[in-house]
Design a protein around this motif. Structure first.
Motif, PDB file in Angstrom:
ATOM      1  N   ILE A 153       0.828  -1.206   0.000  1.00  0.00           N
ATOM      2  CA  ILE A 153       0.000   0.000   0.000  1.00  0.00           C
ATOM      3  C   ILE A 153       0.866   1.260   0.000  1.00  0.00           C
ATOM      4  CG2 ILE A 153      -1.851   1.250   1.177  1.00  0.00           C
ATOM      5  CD1 ILE A 153      -2.657  -1.512   0.117  1.00  0.00           C
ATOM      6  N   GLU A 154       1.884   1.267   0.854  1.00  0.00           N
ATOM      7  CA  GLU A 154       2.791   2.416   0.976  1.00  0.00           C
ATOM      8  C   GLU A 154       4.195   1.911   1.288  1.00  0.00           C
ATOM      9  OE1 GLU A 154       0.125   6.136   2.708  1.00  0.00           O
ATOM     10  OE2 GLU A 154       1.187   4.857   4.126  1.00  0.00           O
ATOM     11  N   LYS A 155       5.191   2.755   0.998  1.00  0.00           N
ATOM     12  CA  LYS A 155       6.568   2.477   1.387  1.00  0.00           C
ATOM     13  C   LYS A 155       7.118   3.698   2.119  1.00  0.00           C
ATOM     14  CE  LYS A 155       7.915  -0.673  -2.389  1.00  0.00           C
ATOM     15  NZ  LYS A 155       8.946  -0.940  -3.432  1.00  0.00           N
ATOM     16  N   GLU A 156       8.054   3.439   3.026  1.00  0.00           N
ATOM     17  CA  GLU A 156       8.768   4.536   3.671  1.00  0.00           C
ATOM     18  C   GLU A 156      10.199   4.115   3.933  1.00  0.00           C
ATOM     19  OE1 GLU A 156       6.495   5.251   7.265  1.00  0.00           O
ATOM     20  OE2 GLU A 156       7.911   4.079   8.449  1.00  0.00           O
ATOM     21  N   LYS A 157      11.061   5.082   4.079  1.00  0.00           N
ATOM     22  CA  LYS A 157      12.456   4.795   4.401  1.00  0.00           C
ATOM     23  C   LYS A 157      12.999   5.931   5.257  1.00  0.00           C
ATOM     24  CE  LYS A 157      14.419   6.942   0.233  1.00  0.00           C
ATOM     25  NZ  LYS A 157      15.316   6.735  -0.938  1.00  0.00           N
ATOM     26  N   GLY A 158      14.069   5.643   5.972  1.00  0.00           N
ATOM     27  CA  GLY A 158      14.642   6.671   6.807  1.00  0.00           C
ATOM     28  C   GLY A 158      16.009   6.295   7.321  1.00  0.00           C
ATOM     29  N   SER A 159      16.698   7.294   7.835  1.00  0.00           N
ATOM     30  CA  SER A 159      18.006   7.089   8.464  1.00  0.00           C
ATOM     31  C   SER A 159      18.150   8.120   9.575  1.00  0.00           C
ATOM     32  CB  SER A 159      19.136   7.235   7.451  1.00  0.00           C
ATOM     33  OG  SER A 159      20.386   6.964   8.050  1.00  0.00           O
ATOM     34  N   ILE A 160      18.290   7.631  10.797  1.00  0.00           N
ATOM     35  CA  ILE A 160      18.338   8.501  11.967  1.00  0.00           C
ATOM     36  C   ILE A 160      19.713   8.371  12.634  1.00  0.00           C
ATOM     37  CG2 ILE A 160      17.284   8.995  14.210  1.00  0.00           C
ATOM     38  CD1 ILE A 160      14.775   7.488  13.122  1.00  0.00           C
ATOM     39  N   PRO A 161      20.452   9.469  12.784  1.00  0.00           N
ATOM     40  CA  PRO A 161      21.753   9.386  13.453  1.00  0.00           C
ATOM     41  C   PRO A 161      21.606   8.963  14.910  1.00  0.00           C
ATOM     42  CG  PRO A 161      21.491  11.471  12.294  1.00  0.00           C
ATOM     43  CD  PRO A 161      20.148  10.821  12.319  1.00  0.00           C
TER      44      PRO A 161
END
Length: 383
Positions: free
Chosen positions: A242-250
């Motif tokens: 349905i949806e995609k997300e991505k991330g990078s958190i220090p």
């Protein structure tokens, strides 16, 4: 050139929480406030989660709550009763809408969809240049993260919590909508700290995120292959993304607060508001934004805002271990959750425990690792 009392460069979670609470307080109605961001905040671009014992001001934005959670690795699975806590999910767009609905009613607040290109500070004035205009202000809240300042030093470890998530709808009723999967370390570790994170919203729908605490990002295909494998192992053969997300958190204990000046404060990731040992952002930002709004009502010098706590040191010890031996994350978190009291662990991660309670949590972890880390940190501090 238009002048404002306060300008926010970047309108991420921390900025929007701070502005929202400034509006709610009623103490800043005579202040001209400008929000600048290249993102329109009109898409569902991320998901935040946090645990809480009682209702919060963000109830309108919470789309799902869980009373139960699962922790797992290859050797054991533990069902966690979270009471008196609940685990809450906030979708980005719901949060943005809650804040902007209130902003729209304020005559003193302006939001502009512009990219900040330069910030110049003099003794009593800050100049901000965007890709189309220039502005000035008396006080600046900056949440634009400049990774070079953090990553071009070696005193404080810097890892990333990086992930790709799929929100899927399955033809089979596989998921338990009453239980979130907090961490599932049963996936191959491959020399890192890797786990799956699953937030089911119904028997057929869930957000699944393949997450790492490590130094380097992967190719997109590797994250998605691992998600596909995990879905298959759950017994799901037919599903729709349905949806995609991505991330990078220090994840770092770098002293961001030292970059604050009398009139410029760094907030959010740029201010070290992320919980360094876990990458959790929502609860920390909620607490820090409340403290900042209270601070603004009595103080004018931003260099006075930050205070180091014992939890900063605890986070530094864990990051030192994961920096040197990244593959040990699974064993550390597993030892904490295998027999530990979930309520006490969440209280500890919320930085609300007493010293006696801290010791109860820390003693569940591999002791020699943390003893060695103490000496490692002390040695670095003397350099």
């Amino acid at each position: 050139m238009k002048h404002f009392d306060y300008i926010f460069t970047g309108t991420g979670l921390s900025a929007m929480m701070t502005v929202y609470k400034m509006m709610q307080s009623g103490k800043f109605n005579n202040k001209r406030i400008l929000l600048l961001d290249e993102n329109t905040k009109k898409t569902n671009d991320r998901t935040w989660c946090f645990w809480a014992k009682e209702e919060v001001i963000w109830e309108k934005s919470i789309s799902k709550k869980w009373d139960l959670a699962l922790f797992a690795n290859k050797n054991f699975r533990r069902n966690l009763d979270l009471k008196p806590y609940q685990y809450n999910m906030v979708k980005g767009l719901d949060f943005y809408n809650q804040v902007f609905d209130l902003i729209a009613k304020q005559e003193n607040i302006t939001f502009l969809n512009q990219k900040v290109t330069a910030i110049e500070e003099s003794e009593n004035l800050i100049l901000i240049q965007t890709d189309s205009e220039s502005f000035s202000c008396s006080k600046l809240f900056n949440s634009i993260y400049t990774k070079q300042k953090v990553e071009n030093q070696t005193k404080y470890p810097v890892l990333q919590q990086h992930f790709i998530g799929w929100f899927i709808k399955s033809e089979q009723e596989i998921f338990n909508p009453d239980q979130a999967t907090f961490m599932d370390f049963s996936v191959e570790q491959k020399g890192n700290t890797r786990f799956m994170y699953v937030l089911p919203t119904s028997k057929t729908e869930a957000l699944l995120e393949y997450t790492l605490f490590s130094h380097n990002h992967l190719e997109k295909a590797e994250y998605e292959t691992e998600i596909e494998n995990y879905i298959q192992n759950l017994g799901i053969s037919n599903y729709e993304i349905i949806e995609k997300e991505k991330g990078s958190i220090p994840m770092t204990c770098y002293p961001f607060w030292k970059l604050n000046t009398k009139n410029v404060i760094n907030i959010g990731t740029s201010g070290g508001w992320t919980k360094a040992s876990t990458g959790y952002t929502f609860k920390n930002s909620d607490r820090k934004s409340t403290e900042l709004v209270t601070f603004l009502q009595t103080e004018t010098d931003f260099t006075k805002f930050h205070k180091i706590t014992k939890f900063w040191f605890y986070d530094l010890l864990l990051l030192d271990i994961l920096d040197r031996k990244n593959e040990l994350g699974s064993s550390i978190f597993s030892s904490m959750f295998k027999k530990g009291n979930p309520t006490l662990i969440f209280k500890f991660l919320d930085e609300e425990t007493s010293l006696k309670e801290d010791i109860q949590v820390i003693l569940k972890c591999p002791k020699m690792l943390f003893i060695k880390a103490i000496f490692q940190v002390a040695f670095k501090a003397m350099k």
